[in-house]
Design a protein around this motif. Structure first.
Motif, mmCIF file in Angstrom:
data_model
loop_
_atom_site.group_PDB
_atom_site.id
_atom_site.type_symbol
_atom_site.label_atom_id
_atom_site.label_comp_id
_atom_site.label_asym_id
_atom_site.label_seq_id
_atom_site.Cartn_x
_atom_site.Cartn_y
_atom_site.Cartn_z
ATOM 1 N N LYS A 117 62.217 -3.727 46.557
ATOM 2 C CA LYS A 117 61.807 -5.133 46.389
ATOM 3 C C LYS A 117 62.423 -6.021 47.471
ATOM 4 C CE LYS A 117 59.813 -3.976 42.466
ATOM 5 N NZ LYS A 117 58.356 -3.884 42.330
ATOM 6 N N ARG A 118 62.509 -5.495 48.688
ATOM 7 C CA ARG A 118 63.099 -6.244 49.778
ATOM 8 C C ARG A 118 62.208 -7.408 50.200
ATOM 9 N NH1 ARG A 118 66.710 -3.729 53.264
ATOM 10 N NH2 ARG A 118 66.529 -5.679 54.455
ATOM 11 N N ALA A 119 62.803 -8.577 50.309
ATOM 12 C CA ALA A 119 62.061 -9.744 50.790
ATOM 13 C C ALA A 119 61.810 -9.593 52.285
ATOM 14 C CB ALA A 119 62.853 -11.013 50.508
ATOM 15 N N ILE A 120 60.662 -10.040 52.737
ATOM 16 C CA ILE A 120 60.316 -9.945 54.146
ATOM 17 C C ILE A 120 61.127 -10.954 54.950
ATOM 18 C CG2 ILE A 120 58.448 -10.285 55.820
ATOM 19 C CD1 ILE A 120 56.518 -9.246 53.661
ATOM 20 N N ILE A 125 60.724 -7.304 59.649
ATOM 21 C CA ILE A 125 59.555 -7.441 60.528
ATOM 22 C C ILE A 125 59.784 -6.700 61.838
ATOM 23 C CG2 ILE A 125 58.266 -9.101 61.959
ATOM 24 C CD1 ILE A 125 58.670 -11.116 59.614
ATOM 25 N N GLN A 126 60.957 -6.885 62.418
ATOM 26 C CA GLN A 126 61.240 -6.248 63.699
ATOM 27 C C GLN A 126 61.452 -4.744 63.546
ATOM 28 O OE1 GLN A 126 64.441 -8.979 64.839
ATOM 29 N NE2 GLN A 126 63.118 -9.847 66.415
ATOM 30 N N LEU A 212 53.596 -4.055 52.283
ATOM 31 C CA LEU A 212 54.960 -4.217 51.786
ATOM 32 C C LEU A 212 55.009 -5.304 50.727
ATOM 33 C CD1 LEU A 212 58.024 -3.912 51.748
ATOM 34 C CD2 LEU A 212 58.136 -5.216 53.873
ATOM 35 N N TYR A 213 54.361 -6.428 51.005
ATOM 36 C CA TYR A 213 54.364 -7.544 50.052
ATOM 37 C C TYR A 213 53.647 -7.148 48.755
ATOM 38 C CZ TYR A 213 53.981 -12.241 48.161
ATOM 39 O OH TYR A 213 54.085 -13.342 47.333
#
Length: 326
Positions: A117-120, A125-126, A212-213
Motif C-alpha cells: 500500500k505504498r503511496a506514490i 516514480i523514479q 500501482l494505484y
C-alpha cells in the motif's frame, strides 16, 4: 502577463478533482464495476495458485501490450518466450528484448509496492522508470534536464525546470483525492504523461503507476491493449483540452474487462467461454452476440480475436434485453 497554459490546465483539472460530486464514469459502467468488485471481494482470499496464474497472465499481456503501443515488434508469443524461456528472438533488436524483460520486472516491483500500500512519491516514480529503461536510457530513473518536443503533439511538455514543482503538485493531488479510485488513476495517468517528466519511457511508466494505484486499492491491474491505441490516444488528447471524461471511461472499461477475467477463476457460471458455445443456449447467433459485446450491452472480453463471455453474463443480458431483441 498571460497565465502559462500548463498552469491554466492544472487549475481547471485540480478544480474538477476537488469536486467530489463530479462523476466522470458512465453510471451503468460504474455500477457494473462496483457489482463485480463486491463479488470479487466475497471471493477473498483467492487461492494462492489461482493468484499466481493471474499474476503471470497479467504480467505477460501487460508487458506485450504496453511495449507494442510504443512500437516494440515482439509478438505476444515471442514476448512469452523471452520472459519465460529467456530466449533470444532472431531478427529482433537488443532494445526490444530489454523492453520486454524490463517491463516485466517493473510489473513485479509494482505489484510488491501495491501489496505494501505504498503511496506514490518521487522515489517510487523514479524507481519504476529506472527499471523500465535500465540499459536503454542513460538517464534512466532521472527527471529530464532539457526541453523536448513530442512528434504530433499539439503543445510541447512543460519546461524541464518546472518538472519537480509539477510532480510535487501531482503527487499531492493524488494523495488527497477523494474521487473514485478509477477517476483518480485516470487523472494520474494523463497528468503524468502531460508533464512528461522523463526524456523517454513516460507511457510505460504511466501505465505501471496507474496499476500501482489501482492494485493498492484492491482493483485488478488493467491492460491497455495495442488494438485500442487509437481510442487510447484520442481520449488522452481530449484530456489535454481539459475533458478527462473519455479517458476515465476508457480506463474504467479496462478495469471492467479485467474484473471479468478475475471473476472467471471461480468457475461455474462465471467461467469464460467463446460466444460460439454460449450462443447455442440463446435465441441468437454468435455474430449477433458479438455485436452486442462490441456495443457494451453484453458483458464480454476479447481474448485474442475471439469474444468470450459467461453463462452468468448471458443470462443477465437475456433478462435485460432479451424481450426487446426478439
Amino acid at each position: 502577463m498571460p497565465i502559462p497554459i500548463y498552469t491554466m490546465y492544472t487549475y481547471r483539472i485540480y478544480r474538477i478533482m476537488a469536486n467530489t460530486d463530479t462523476f466522470l464514469i458512465q453510471e451503468e459502467l460504474l455500477a457494473r464495476i462496483n457489482e463485480k468488485m463486491k463479488q470479487l471481494n466475497s471471493m477473498r482470499p483467492i487461492p494462492a495458485d489461482a493468484l499466481g496464474r493471474l499474476h503471470d497472465e497479467m504480467r505477460l499481456v501487460h508487458t506485450y501490450h504496453s511495449n507494442a503501443i510504443e512500437g516494440n515488434t515482439l509478438t505476444l508469443q515471442e514476448t512469452k518466450l523471452v520472459l519465460e524461456e529467456e530466449l533470444t528472438i532472431g531478427g529482433k533488436s537488443l532494445r526490444e528484448h530489454l523492453e520486454a524483460t524490463n517491463n516485466a520486472k517493473a510489473f513485479d516491483r509494482m505489484g510488491e509496492l501495491a501489496k505494501k500500500k505504498r503511496a506514490i512519491d518521487h522515489v517510487i516514480i523514479q524507481e519504476i522508470h529506472e527499471i523500465v529503461t535500465r540499459g536503454i536510457l542513460e538517464d534512466a530513473g532521472r527527471y529530464r534536464t532539457r526541453n523536448i518536443r513530442i512528434t504530433g503533439a499539439v503543445k510541447a511538455p512543460p519546461d524541464w525546470s518546472k518538472i519537480v514543482k509539477l510532480m510535487d503538485e501531482l503527487i499531492q493531488k493524488i494523495a488527497e483525492s477523494k474521487k473514485h479510485p478509477i477517476e483518480t488513476a485516470s487523472f494520474l495517468h494523463h497528468r503524468f504523461v502531460e508533464i512528461h517528466p522523463f526524456s523517454d519511457g513516460n507511457g510505460r511508466a504511466a501505465r505501471l503507476l496507474t496499476n500501482l494505484y489501482l492494485i493498492a486499492r484492491d482493483y485488478p491491474p488493467v491492460v491497455l491493449k495495442k488494438e485500442d491505441w487509437g481510442k487510447y490516444y484520442k481520449s488522452l488528447r481530449a484530456a489535454d483540452s481539459g475533458n478527462l471524461e473519455p479517458f476515465a471511461n476508457f480506463i474504467a472499461k479496462a478495469v471492467d474487462e479485467n474484473l471479468t477475467l478475475y471473476l472467471s477463476i471461480s468457475g461455474g457460471k462465471d467461467e469464460l467461454m467463446p460466444l460460439k458455445e454460449l450462443a447455442t443456449e440463446t435465441p441468437y447467433s454468435q455474430e449477433y452476440l458479438s455485436l452486442r459485446a462490441r456495443q457494451g450491452l453484453l458483458d464480454a472480453v476479447k481474448i485474442g480475436k475471439t469474444w468470450h463471455s459467461s453463462k452468468h453474463a448471458v443470462e443477465k443480458y437475456l433478462s435485460e434485453h432479451g424481450k426487446k431483441d426478439v
